[in-house]
Design a protein around this motif. Structure first.
Motif, PDB file in Angstrom:
ATOM      1  N   GLU A 236       0.793  -1.228   0.000  1.00  0.00           N
ATOM      2  CA  GLU A 236       0.000   0.000   0.000  1.00  0.00           C
ATOM      3  C   GLU A 236       0.828   1.281   0.000  1.00  0.00           C
ATOM      4  OE1 GLU A 236      -3.259   0.233  -0.296  1.00  0.00           O
ATOM      5  OE2 GLU A 236      -3.660  -1.905  -0.207  1.00  0.00           O
ATOM      6  N   ASP A 237       2.075   1.235   0.482  1.00  0.00           N
ATOM      7  CA  ASP A 237       2.889   2.449   0.502  1.00  0.00           C
ATOM      8  C   ASP A 237       4.273   2.149  -0.077  1.00  0.00           C
ATOM      9  OD1 ASP A 237       4.048   0.991   2.525  1.00  0.00           O
ATOM     10  OD2 ASP A 237       4.027   2.594   3.989  1.00  0.00           O
ATOM     11  N   ASP A 238       5.024   3.193  -0.375  1.00  0.00           N
ATOM     12  CA  ASP A 238       6.319   3.009  -1.018  1.00  0.00           C
ATOM     13  C   ASP A 238       7.391   2.454  -0.077  1.00  0.00           C
ATOM     14  OD1 ASP A 238       6.377   5.319   0.467  1.00  0.00           O
ATOM     15  OD2 ASP A 238       7.353   6.536  -1.070  1.00  0.00           O
ATOM     16  N   LYS A 239       7.155   2.452   1.212  1.00  0.00           N
ATOM     17  CA  LYS A 239       8.106   1.890   2.174  1.00  0.00           C
ATOM     18  C   LYS A 239       7.813   0.428   2.498  1.00  0.00           C
ATOM     19  CE  LYS A 239       9.004   6.327   4.313  1.00  0.00           C
ATOM     20  NZ  LYS A 239       8.954   7.124   5.536  1.00  0.00           N
ATOM     21  N   GLY A 240       6.713  -0.092   1.993  1.00  0.00           N
ATOM     22  CA  GLY A 240       6.363  -1.487   2.218  1.00  0.00           C
ATOM     23  C   GLY A 240       5.883  -1.783   3.620  1.00  0.00           C
ATOM     24  N   LYS A 241       5.433  -0.772   4.347  1.00  0.00           N
ATOM     25  CA  LYS A 241       4.988  -0.979   5.723  1.00  0.00           C
ATOM     26  C   LYS A 241       3.518  -1.319   5.837  1.00  0.00           C
ATOM     27  CE  LYS A 241       8.511   1.696   8.031  1.00  0.00           C
ATOM     28  NZ  LYS A 241       8.775   2.653   9.088  1.00  0.00           N
ATOM     29  N   GLU A 242       2.767  -1.100   4.772  1.00  0.00           N
ATOM     30  CA  GLU A 242       1.343  -1.424   4.791  1.00  0.00           C
ATOM     31  C   GLU A 242       1.032  -2.388   3.663  1.00  0.00           C
ATOM     32  OE1 GLU A 242      -1.478   1.715   5.130  1.00  0.00           O
ATOM     33  OE2 GLU A 242      -0.125   2.923   6.339  1.00  0.00           O
ATOM     34  N   LEU A 243       0.440  -3.512   4.034  1.00  0.00           N
ATOM     35  CA  LEU A 243       0.076  -4.541   3.066  1.00  0.00           C
ATOM     36  C   LEU A 243      -1.417  -4.798   3.125  1.00  0.00           C
ATOM     37  CD1 LEU A 243       2.824  -7.200   3.875  1.00  0.00           C
ATOM     38  CD2 LEU A 243       2.887  -5.484   2.068  1.00  0.00           C
ATOM     39  N   SER A 244      -1.963  -5.148   1.983  1.00  0.00           N
ATOM     40  CA  SER A 244      -3.339  -5.642   1.934  1.00  0.00           C
ATOM     41  C   SER A 244      -3.286  -7.043   1.375  1.00  0.00           C
ATOM     42  CB  SER A 244      -4.209  -4.764   1.038  1.00  0.00           C
ATOM     43  OG  SER A 244      -4.419  -3.511   1.634  1.00  0.00           O
TER      44      SER A 244
END
Length: 83
Positions: free
Chosen positions: A32-40
Motif C-alpha cells: 500500500e505504501d512506497d516503504k512497504g509498511k502497509e500490506l493488503s
C-alpha cells in the motif's frame, strides 16, 4: 512490534504455500505504501468467517457441528502433512 511483524510474515508465507479447499486462499499481496509498511491481503470471498459464525448465537444441530469440526480437521491435517 518486531515479534508481531514476524508472526504476520510467517502467516502470510504459510498462506501463500497452502492450497486446500478448507484453507482460505491468498490470491494477492498488495503493497500500500512506497516503504512497504502497509500490506493488503486479497483473499477468496467468503460470506462469513468462523469468528462471526460462533458469535452469532446460532444454534447448530449435531450434523452441522460435525461438518464444521470435520472441515477444520481436514485443513489442520493438510497443514500437518505439508510441513
Amino acid at each position: 512490534n518486531k515479534y508481531e511483524s514476524l508472526r504476520i510474515l510467517r502467516e502470510i508465507l504459510l498462506l501463500r504455500r497452502l492450497k486446500h479447499p478448507n484453507i482460505i486462499n491468498l490470491r494477492e499481496i498488495v503493497i500500500e505504501d512506497d516503504k512497504g509498511k502497509e500490506l493488503s491481503l486479497i483473499l477468496d470471498y467468503l460470506p462469513t468467517d468462523a469468528k462471526k459464525l460462533f458469535k452469532s448465537n446460532t444454534i447448530f444441530d449435531y450434523v452441522k457441528i460435525k461438518l464444521i469440526i470435520f472441515q477444520i480437521l481436514l485443513g489442520l491435517n493438510y497443514c500437518q502433512q505439508s510441513q
